[in-house]
Scaffold this motif. Structure first.
Motif, PDB file in Angstrom:
ATOM      1  N   GLN A   1       0.826  -1.222   0.000  1.00 33.49           N
ATOM      2  CA  GLN A   1       0.000   0.000   0.000  1.00 33.49           C
ATOM      3  C   GLN A   1       0.856   1.266   0.000  1.00 33.49           C
TER       4      GLN A   1
ATOM      5  N   LYS B   1       2.480   1.967  -3.417  1.00 33.84           N
ATOM      6  CA  LYS B   1       1.476   2.496  -4.339  1.00 33.84           C
ATOM      7  C   LYS B   1       1.184   3.967  -4.035  1.00 33.84           C
ATOM      8  N   LEU B   2       1.093   4.299  -2.745  1.00 33.14           N
ATOM      9  CA  LEU B   2       0.856   5.695  -2.355  1.00 33.14           C
ATOM     10  C   LEU B   2       1.959   6.603  -2.917  1.00 33.14           C
TER      11      LEU B   2
ATOM     12  N   THR C   1       4.080   5.975  -5.526  1.00 31.29           N
ATOM     13  CA  THR C   1       4.097   6.057  -6.996  1.00 31.29           C
ATOM     14  C   THR C   1       2.882   6.847  -7.502  1.00 31.29           C
ATOM     15  N   ASP C   2       1.747   6.759  -6.812  1.00 30.86           N
ATOM     16  CA  ASP C   2       0.557   7.533  -7.211  1.00 30.86           C
ATOM     17  C   ASP C   2       0.767   9.038  -7.046  1.00 30.86           C
ATOM     18  N   ASN C   3       1.656   9.418  -6.133  1.00 31.11           N
ATOM     19  CA  ASN C   3       1.828  10.849  -5.833  1.00 31.11           C
ATOM     20  C   ASN C   3       3.150  11.430  -6.313  1.00 31.11           C
TER      21      ASN C   3
ATOM     22  N   ASP D   1       7.631   5.075 -10.760  1.00 26.45           N
ATOM     23  CA  ASP D   1       6.843   3.853 -10.927  1.00 26.45           C
ATOM     24  C   ASP D   1       7.180   2.755  -9.931  1.00 26.45           C
TER      25      ASP D   1
ATOM     26  N   GLU E   1       0.541  10.044   4.134  1.00 33.47           N
ATOM     27  CA  GLU E   1      -0.897  10.329   3.950  1.00 33.47           C
ATOM     28  C   GLU E   1      -1.283  11.628   4.650  1.00 33.47           C
TER      29      GLU E   1
END
Ligand SMILES: *Cc1c(COP(=O)(O)O)cnc(C)c1O
Length: 408
Positions: A98, A101-102, A104-106, A110, A308
């Motif tokens: 998780q 992913k947080l 790479t999403d922000n 990659d 977060e």
């Protein structure tokens, strides 16, 4: 009552002095420390064993981005510690997946590799650049770094670091590093050879005294890297996670590095670091890179909670607003104390003194209950938590003014 207070304080001072004198010789000497023992932390403050409060404008060395002991971190540690602390690096775990992913999403990246300190993340970046050189650049292995840079304390990252006083320390150094002056594009161009696999730099040198890489310089480097097929590595160990007013400092430049390293702020005080890179550099083979504690669940849960919070509360925006307020307040002192070159982005700020009294000023501030840093004898640096308020800055300025009056 007053007599009792003084008596209590006397007991506490004896307690602290005994605590230090009876135990300090068990600690391997590496640095001189003041005669205080930190015991508690809350928000912007540290408290010592005598109950004295210190307003913390270095934030655990640019680490405690959410302040000291925030509920967010406490809750994440307790919850994860009750669930799974360590599963071994040979398995996926939930917060690892998780958290990656947080990140790479922000960001523009990659892939993520997790480790425990900034040095380790940079070691990973050096290895990845050498792997890339071996695979795609005919065995090129040299990395160009900057004079006055700081990349860590392992042998390879010390070798990458451009610190004059380290030049003769722990010889022989790891070969393969060339140092050039920051913001000098000709020197950089002249140092590139067929052996070069990467250029590595901090977008803003932190330990070097808050020296910013110019926008044109970074744009030019980015183009040179693309032309020559060499990698651009951003060491964002200090500048990342909201510190400079953006989530990551590369966002100020309108470019995308090939590799970015993060530490300090990413764990908010918990030891944690990360290497982020692009899909094209997903080239490690089994056995090339690892670490017993890589992506261990406890650290992952903490890191995820911290990042977060920084994203959800847009703390990078607070960093920019509060940073500007600090700069404004410092500029009001400029003429009176002959301060020079008041500079910074977000909450990575420094100014030059008219004389080499940095250490004396830092010591006197500590005595007055304010923690600052002097990375060079003529420089004062501030890197408070991202939760700092105008009121905290006003308090900081009051103490600093008093100390400057006493010193300059
Ligand atoms: C602090 C720092 C490091 C080293 O991080 P450690 O966690 O001490 O190993 C590397 N690079 C930069 C830019 C830093 O500020």
């Amino acid at each position: 009552m007053k007599g009792v207070d003084i008596f209590m304080k006397q007991i506490n001072i004896n307690y602290t002095n005994n605590l230090i004198s009876q135990n300090k010789n068990s600690i391997l000497f590496t640095t001189n420390r003041p005669n205080i023992v930190m015991e508690h932390g809350k928000g912007m403050y540290l408290l010592d064993t005598e109950g004295k409060c210190y307003l913390d404008f270095i934030g655990g060395w640019a680490v405690n981005c959410l302040g000291h002991c925030p509920d967010i971190i406490n809750d994440a540690i307790i919850k994860q510690a009750k669930t799974l602390i360590n599963a071994s690096p040979s398995f996926y775990n939930k917060p690892m997946l998780q958290f990656a992913k947080l990140l790479t999403d922000n960001s523009c990246f990659d892939r993520v590799f997790f480790s425990n300190s900034g040095s380790e993340a940079n070691e990973g970046a050096i290895k990845l650049a050498r792997k890339y050189g071996e695979k795609f650049l005919d065995g090129a292995y040299e990395i160009i770094t900057m004079i006055n840079s700081f990349h860590g304390r392992t042998l390879a990252t010390m070798s990458a670091t451009g610190k004059k006083v380290w030049e003769n320390l722990y010889e022989p150094k790891v070969p393969g590093f060339k140092h050039v002056p920051l913001n000098d594009i000709d020197a950089l161009k002249a140092s590139i050879t067929s052996k070069t696999c990467a250029i590595m730099l901090e977008p803003i040198q932190g330990e070097g005294g808050v020296n910013k890489a110019d926008k044109v310089y970074i744009e030019t480097i980015s183009n040179i890297c693309k032309e020559h097929g060499i990698l651009l590595i951003f060491d964002e160990v200090q500048t990342g996670i909201g510190r400079t007013g953006k989530l990551f400092a590369y966002e100020h430049y309108g470019i995308e590095p090939d590799i970015m390293t993060l530490a300090k702020g990413i764990g908010g005080g918990y030891p944690l670091s990360a290497l982020l890179t692009k899909e094209k550099l997903n080239i490690f083979e089994p056995g090339d890179q690892g670490g017993t504690y890589s992506a261990q669940p406890l650290g992952m849960a903490v890191g995820m909670a911290v990042v977060e919070e920084v994203i959800n509360k847009k703390l990078f925006i607070n960093a920019e607003i509060q940073g500007n307020y600090i700069l404004k307040k410092l500029r009001e002192l400029k003429d009176k104390y002959k301060l020079k070159n008041i500079r910074g982005n977000g909450l990575l700020i420094a100014f030059d003194l008219p004389c080499d009294k940095g250490t004396e000023i830092v010591d006197k501030c500590l005595h007055e209950g304010l923690i600052l840093n002097s990375p060079r004898p003529s420089i004062i640096r501030l890197m408070p938590p991202l939760i700092v308020t105008e009121k905290d800055t006003d308090n900081m300025i009051n103490i600093l003014t008093k100390v400057l009056d006493l010193t300059l």
